[in-house]
Motif scaffolding. Structure first.
Motif, PDB file in Angstrom:
ATOM      1  N   LEU A  55       9.165   8.598 -10.186  1.00  0.00           N
ATOM      2  CA  LEU A  55       8.558   7.652 -10.283  1.00  0.00           C
ATOM      3  C   LEU A  55       9.181   6.799  -8.785  1.00  0.00           C
ATOM      4  O   LEU A  55       9.088   6.412  -7.468  1.00  0.00           O
ATOM      5  N   VAL A  56      10.557   6.532  -9.119  1.00  0.00           N
ATOM      6  CA  VAL A  56      11.659   6.400  -8.353  1.00  0.00           C
ATOM      7  C   VAL A  56      11.807   7.172  -6.995  1.00  0.00           C
ATOM      8  O   VAL A  56      12.042   6.716  -6.089  1.00  0.00           O
ATOM      9  N   VAL A  57      12.280   8.240  -6.886  1.00  0.00           N
ATOM     10  CA  VAL A  57      11.802   8.756  -6.075  1.00  0.00           C
ATOM     11  C   VAL A  57      11.602   8.975  -4.942  1.00  0.00           C
ATOM     12  O   VAL A  57      11.126   9.323  -3.977  1.00  0.00           O
ATOM     13  N   ALA A  58       9.505   8.533  -5.304  1.00  0.00           N
ATOM     14  CA  ALA A  58       8.516   8.807  -4.608  1.00  0.00           C
ATOM     15  C   ALA A  58       9.180   7.641  -3.210  1.00  0.00           C
ATOM     16  O   ALA A  58       8.082   7.046  -2.799  1.00  0.00           O
ATOM     17  N   ILE A  59       8.967   6.538  -4.676  1.00  0.00           N
ATOM     18  CA  ILE A  59       9.516   5.044  -3.983  1.00  0.00           C
ATOM     19  C   ILE A  59      10.420   5.388  -3.471  1.00  0.00           C
ATOM     20  O   ILE A  59       9.970   4.469  -1.346  1.00  0.00           O
ATOM     21  N   GLU A  60      11.425   5.671  -3.084  1.00  0.00           N
ATOM     22  CA  GLU A  60      13.035   5.700  -2.850  1.00  0.00           C
ATOM     23  C   GLU A  60      12.247   6.703  -0.839  1.00  0.00           C
ATOM     24  O   GLU A  60      12.620   5.956   0.319  1.00  0.00           O
ATOM     25  N   ASN A  61      11.338   7.774  -1.184  1.00  0.00           N
ATOM     26  CA  ASN A  61      10.988   8.338   0.444  1.00  0.00           C
ATOM     27  C   ASN A  61       9.569   7.822   0.920  1.00  0.00           C
ATOM     28  O   ASN A  61       9.733   7.867   1.978  1.00  0.00           O
ATOM     29  N   ALA A  62       9.543   7.373   0.471  1.00  0.00           N
ATOM     30  CA  ALA A  62       8.765   5.568   0.919  1.00  0.00           C
ATOM     31  C   ALA A  62       9.381   4.430   2.099  1.00  0.00           C
ATOM     32  O   ALA A  62       9.117   4.181   2.878  1.00  0.00           O
ATOM     33  N   SER A  76       0.594  -0.778   0.025  1.00  0.00           N
ATOM     34  CA  SER A  76       0.281  -0.255  -0.054  1.00  0.00           C
ATOM     35  C   SER A  76       0.685   1.558  -0.266  1.00  0.00           C
ATOM     36  O   SER A  76       0.648   1.911  -0.922  1.00  0.00           O
ATOM     37  N   ALA A  77       1.791   1.654   0.567  1.00  0.00           N
ATOM     38  CA  ALA A  77       2.885   2.486   0.740  1.00  0.00           C
ATOM     39  C   ALA A  77       3.221   2.632  -0.589  1.00  0.00           C
ATOM     40  O   ALA A  77       3.935   3.888  -1.216  1.00  0.00           O
ATOM     41  N   VAL A  78       4.082   1.515  -0.869  1.00  0.00           N
ATOM     42  CA  VAL A  78       4.573   1.664  -2.879  1.00  0.00           C
ATOM     43  C   VAL A  78       3.059   2.365  -3.823  1.00  0.00           C
ATOM     44  O   VAL A  78       3.549   3.137  -3.729  1.00  0.00           O
ATOM     45  N   GLN A  79       2.087   1.964  -3.387  1.00  0.00           N
ATOM     46  CA  GLN A  79       1.180   2.229  -4.913  1.00  0.00           C
ATOM     47  C   GLN A  79       1.070   3.885  -4.141  1.00  0.00           C
ATOM     48  O   GLN A  79       0.815   4.667  -5.400  1.00  0.00           O
ATOM     49  N   ASN A  80       0.371   4.055  -2.697  1.00  0.00           N
ATOM     50  CA  ASN A  80       0.756   5.322  -2.537  1.00  0.00           C
ATOM     51  C   ASN A  80       1.067   6.357  -3.022  1.00  0.00           C
ATOM     52  O   ASN A  80       0.831   7.415  -3.172  1.00  0.00           O
ATOM     53  N   ALA A  81       2.994   5.807  -2.646  1.00  0.00           N
ATOM     54  CA  ALA A  81       3.882   6.862  -3.571  1.00  0.00           C
ATOM     55  C   ALA A  81       3.283   7.026  -4.343  1.00  0.00           C
ATOM     56  O   ALA A  81       3.868   8.702  -5.695  1.00  0.00           O
ATOM     57  N   VAL A 131      -0.912   0.949 -10.300  1.00  0.00           N
ATOM     58  CA  VAL A 131       0.211   0.546 -10.047  1.00  0.00           C
ATOM     59  C   VAL A 131      -0.293  -0.757  -9.606  1.00  0.00           C
ATOM     60  O   VAL A 131      -1.695  -1.346  -8.791  1.00  0.00           O
ATOM     61  N   THR A 132       0.621  -2.219  -9.681  1.00  0.00           N
ATOM     62  CA  THR A 132       0.379  -3.399  -9.631  1.00  0.00           C
ATOM     63  C   THR A 132       2.032  -3.919  -8.751  1.00  0.00           C
ATOM     64  O   THR A 132       2.801  -3.830  -9.416  1.00  0.00           O
ATOM     65  N   VAL A 133       1.582  -4.211  -7.886  1.00  0.00           N
ATOM     66  CA  VAL A 133       3.237  -4.541  -7.129  1.00  0.00           C
ATOM     67  C   VAL A 133       3.310  -6.117  -6.215  1.00  0.00           C
ATOM     68  O   VAL A 133       1.514  -7.209  -6.189  1.00  0.00           O
ATOM     69  N   ASP A 134       4.154  -6.931  -6.887  1.00  0.00           N
ATOM     70  CA  ASP A 134       4.081  -8.291  -6.463  1.00  0.00           C
ATOM     71  C   ASP A 134       5.468  -8.694  -5.650  1.00  0.00           C
ATOM     72  O   ASP A 134       6.104  -8.410  -5.377  1.00  0.00           O
ATOM     73  N   LEU A 135       4.627  -8.278  -4.172  1.00  0.00           N
ATOM     74  CA  LEU A 135       4.877  -8.942  -3.662  1.00  0.00           C
ATOM     75  C   LEU A 135       6.223  -9.848  -2.670  1.00  0.00           C
ATOM     76  O   LEU A 135       7.538  -9.339  -2.436  1.00  0.00           O
ATOM     77  N   ALA A 136       5.960 -11.008  -3.772  1.00  0.00           N
ATOM     78  CA  ALA A 136       6.948 -12.441  -3.486  1.00  0.00           C
ATOM     79  C   ALA A 136       8.139 -11.517  -4.145  1.00  0.00           C
ATOM     80  O   ALA A 136       9.486 -12.192  -3.673  1.00  0.00           O
ATOM     81  N   THR A 137       7.812 -11.219  -5.448  1.00  0.00           N
ATOM     82  CA  THR A 137       9.195 -10.782  -6.074  1.00  0.00           C
ATOM     83  C   THR A 137       9.496  -9.536  -5.722  1.00  0.00           C
ATOM     84  O   THR A 137      10.911  -9.324  -6.647  1.00  0.00           O
TER      85      THR A 137
END
Length: 64
Positions: A52-59, A17-22, A32-38
């Motif tokens: 997008l990279v900066v947003a994910i890293e800031n999360a 959820s944090a990655v999707q929200n970021a 946004v589709t996240v595969d937690l396992a991989t």
């Protein structure tokens, strides 16, 4: 445009959820589709990849 990321540090549903929200904070229309396992994150967005990279890293997650 489809963009793919390898994200490390995710371990639970809250992390997903944090990655999707970021990403959606940068582009509210992004799909946004996240595969937690991989750790694969697929994003449909016209935003620049670096934004997008900066947003994910800031999360709190690492993007490889």
């Amino acid at each position: 445009m489809s963009q793919k990321f390898q994200v490390t540090g995710m371990s639970c549903g809250h992390c997903v959820s944090a990655v999707q929200n970021a990403v959606q904070a940068v582009d509210p229309e992004a799909q946004v589709t996240v595969d937690l396992a991989t750790g694969h994150v697929d994003v449909q967005s016209e935003q620049p990849r670096q934004d997008l990279v900066v947003a994910i890293e800031n999360a709190g997650y690492a993007v490889q």
